[in-house]
Design a protein around this motif. Structure first.
Motif, PDB file in Angstrom:
ATOM      1  N   GLY A  56      -2.525  -6.796  -5.676  1.00 33.25           N
ATOM      2  CA  GLY A  56      -2.152  -5.410  -5.916  1.00 33.25           C
ATOM      3  C   GLY A  56      -2.921  -4.787  -7.068  1.00 33.25           C
ATOM      4  N   ALA A  59      -6.233  -4.021  -5.747  1.00 36.67           N
ATOM      5  CA  ALA A  59      -6.196  -2.897  -4.812  1.00 36.67           C
ATOM      6  C   ALA A  59      -6.048  -1.565  -5.539  1.00 36.67           C
ATOM      7  CB  ALA A  59      -5.048  -3.087  -3.825  1.00 36.67           C
ATOM      8  N   PHE A  60      -5.233  -1.554  -6.611  1.00 40.49           N
ATOM      9  CA  PHE A  60      -5.056  -0.321  -7.365  1.00 40.49           C
ATOM     10  C   PHE A  60      -6.261  -0.031  -8.270  1.00 40.49           C
ATOM     11  CE2 PHE A  60      -0.384  -0.857  -6.638  1.00 40.49           C
ATOM     12  CZ  PHE A  60      -0.135   0.408  -6.144  1.00 40.49           C
ATOM     13  N   PRO A  80      -8.216   2.283   2.142  1.00 42.89           N
ATOM     14  CA  PRO A  80      -6.758   2.361   2.317  1.00 42.89           C
ATOM     15  C   PRO A  80      -6.247   1.506   3.461  1.00 42.89           C
ATOM     16  CG  PRO A  80      -7.695   4.544   2.009  1.00 42.89           C
ATOM     17  CD  PRO A  80      -8.839   3.607   2.174  1.00 42.89           C
ATOM     18  N   PHE A  83      -6.628  -2.276   2.403  1.00 45.38           N
ATOM     19  CA  PHE A  83      -5.612  -2.688   1.437  1.00 45.38           C
ATOM     20  C   PHE A  83      -4.202  -2.563   1.996  1.00 45.38           C
ATOM     21  CE2 PHE A  83      -8.891  -1.659  -1.930  1.00 45.38           C
ATOM     22  CZ  PHE A  83      -9.092  -2.992  -2.275  1.00 45.38           C
ATOM     23  N   TRP A 171      -0.538   4.347   2.412  1.00 44.36           N
ATOM     24  CA  TRP A 171      -0.026   4.358   1.044  1.00 44.36           C
ATOM     25  C   TRP A 171       1.288   3.593   0.910  1.00 44.36           C
ATOM     26  CZ3 TRP A 171      -0.698   8.578   4.228  1.00 44.36           C
ATOM     27  CH2 TRP A 171       0.455   9.053   4.847  1.00 44.36           C
ATOM     28  N   PHE A 174       1.381   0.276  -1.047  1.00 41.13           N
ATOM     29  CA  PHE A 174       1.209   0.517  -2.470  1.00 41.13           C
ATOM     30  C   PHE A 174       2.525   0.994  -3.095  1.00 41.13           C
ATOM     31  CE2 PHE A 174      -2.961   0.940  -0.582  1.00 41.13           C
ATOM     32  CZ  PHE A 174      -3.800   0.300  -1.489  1.00 41.13           C
ATOM     33  N   GLN A 175       3.233   1.871  -2.400  1.00 39.23           N
ATOM     34  CA  GLN A 175       4.520   2.341  -2.902  1.00 39.23           C
ATOM     35  C   GLN A 175       5.531   1.197  -2.986  1.00 39.23           C
ATOM     36  OE1 GLN A 175       5.349   5.461  -0.035  1.00 39.23           O
ATOM     37  NE2 GLN A 175       4.696   7.049  -1.461  1.00 39.23           N
ATOM     38  N   MET A 219       0.276   5.142  -8.698  1.00 39.60           N
ATOM     39  CA  MET A 219       0.119   5.719  -7.370  1.00 39.60           C
ATOM     40  C   MET A 219      -1.046   6.718  -7.318  1.00 39.60           C
ATOM     41  SD  MET A 219       2.040   4.151  -5.399  1.00 39.60           S
ATOM     42  CE  MET A 219       1.502   5.131  -4.009  1.00 39.60           C
ATOM     43  N   GLN A 222      -4.083   5.031  -6.202  1.00 42.58           N
ATOM     44  CA  GLN A 222      -4.196   4.773  -4.775  1.00 42.58           C
ATOM     45  C   GLN A 222      -4.914   5.912  -4.045  1.00 42.58           C
ATOM     46  OE1 GLN A 222      -2.242   6.422  -2.113  1.00 42.58           O
ATOM     47  NE2 GLN A 222      -3.389   5.216  -0.615  1.00 42.58           N
ATOM     48  N   GLY A 223      -4.678   7.140  -4.480  1.00 42.66           N
ATOM     49  CA  GLY A 223      -5.257   8.266  -3.753  1.00 42.66           C
ATOM     50  C   GLY A 223      -6.491   8.870  -4.382  1.00 42.66           C
TER      51      GLY A 223
END
Length: 303
Positions: A56, A59-60, A80, A83, A171, A174-175, A219, A222-223
């Motif tokens: 994680g 990934a972040f 995205p 991951f 997403w 990730f959340q 978060m 992530q975007g």
């Protein structure tokens, strides 16, 4: 005239020392104040959790971990979906935790009730400056039930809320991971057995305030890389240095999510201070009655 002395005359008079009660040892912590752990993380669960957390973090944080001009930048639009495989690992962590800890039906029932309540609270105020009451419930639940239960609860709650609100997408893993960290952190706060009252509420409110910002910042990671360099001057640039991208990311957070994160943090603090005492009492009463750690025995039938 002499007589036989009375027995009472021969007995020594009691003294204050003789009447004084011996000093009693300090009693152990009351069962009502002992930390209850509905899920105890064993070696396999800890290893799986460490693996998922490491993946994680990668990934972040890959925009800051990959060197400038890395091939990862060429796959920014594909990342995205790649991951999103974290979802499989998250489910594996939950399964390993449940299998190793021997999660009983009472703990499963409490997990379902809290996850359903959190999922129902999340849509309240959606689209209004961070009014998300779900976060305060996650903080209090993690505090009472411990980090293991907290990680499972955070992940399951976010998964259930995504299904409820139609927020299923790349997403979502990730959340789930971020909310698992958020709720687990509340279970790792100091003084779970002794700290009570106003001091505990202030501790939980401070944690909720900081963790709400941390959740929003994570978060954003992530975007942000998938915004596209041509769309904005604060978007991720795969050819820029780490310091330049860090400045871009800070500007991105200030411009897009600072107000939302501040609203989430303030709502979490207010609900923790106002509703926290009643919710903490209810959760602790429910965990005492559930007796998660009591051994289960079966009596043989009478002949």
């Amino acid at each position: 005239m002499t007589g036989t002395p009375r027995p009472a005359d021969d007995a020594p008079l009691p003294t204050r020392t003789a009447r004084r009660r011996p000093h009693a040892a300090r009693p152990p912590a009351h069962p009502a104040q002992r930390q209850v752990r509905a899920v105890r993380l064993g070696p396999r669960s800890l290893a799986a959790l460490a693996l998922v957390s490491a993946v994680g973090v990668a990934a972040f944080g890959w925009p800051f971990l990959a060197p400038p001009g890395s091939q990862l930048g060429a796959h920014a639009q594909d990342a995205p979906w790649l991951f999103a495989g974290l979802l499989v690992l998250l489910v594996a962590v939950v399964a390993a935790t449940i299998a190793e800890s021997g999660l009983g039906p009472k703990a499963v029932a409490m997990l379902g009730v809290l996850a359903a309540t959190g999922a129902a609270l999340r849509p309240i105020g959606a689209g209004t400056a961070g009014i998300e009451p779900m976060f305060f419930l996650m903080v209090l639940s993690g505090r009472v039930l411990g980090p293991g239960f907290g990680f499972v609860l955070g992940s399951v709650t976010m998964f259930a809320s995504a299904l409820l609100t139609g927020g299923v997408g790349p997403w979502m893993p990730f959340q789930m991971l971020a909310m698992g960290w958020f709720t687990m952190g509340a279970g790792l706060l100091p003084g779970p057995d002794r700290l009570r009252g106003r001091a505990e509420l202030l501790l939980l409110a401070a944690y909720g305030f900081l963790a709400a910002f941390a959740y929003g910042t994570v978060m954003n990671l992530q975007g942000w890389p998938f915004l596209g360099l041509g769309a904005s001057s604060i978007a991720f640039d795969p050819h820029a240095a780490v310091t330049a991208n860090l400045a871009r990311f800070v500007a991105y957070c200030v411009a897009t999510s600072l107000g939302w994160d501040l609203g989430r943090a303030v709502v979490t603090v207010v609900l923790t201070l106002v509703l926290g005492p009643a919710v903490l009492r209810a959760l602790r009463r429910a965990t005492r009655r559930a007796a998660f750690e009591a051994p289960v025995t079966f009596d043989a039938p009478a002949p």
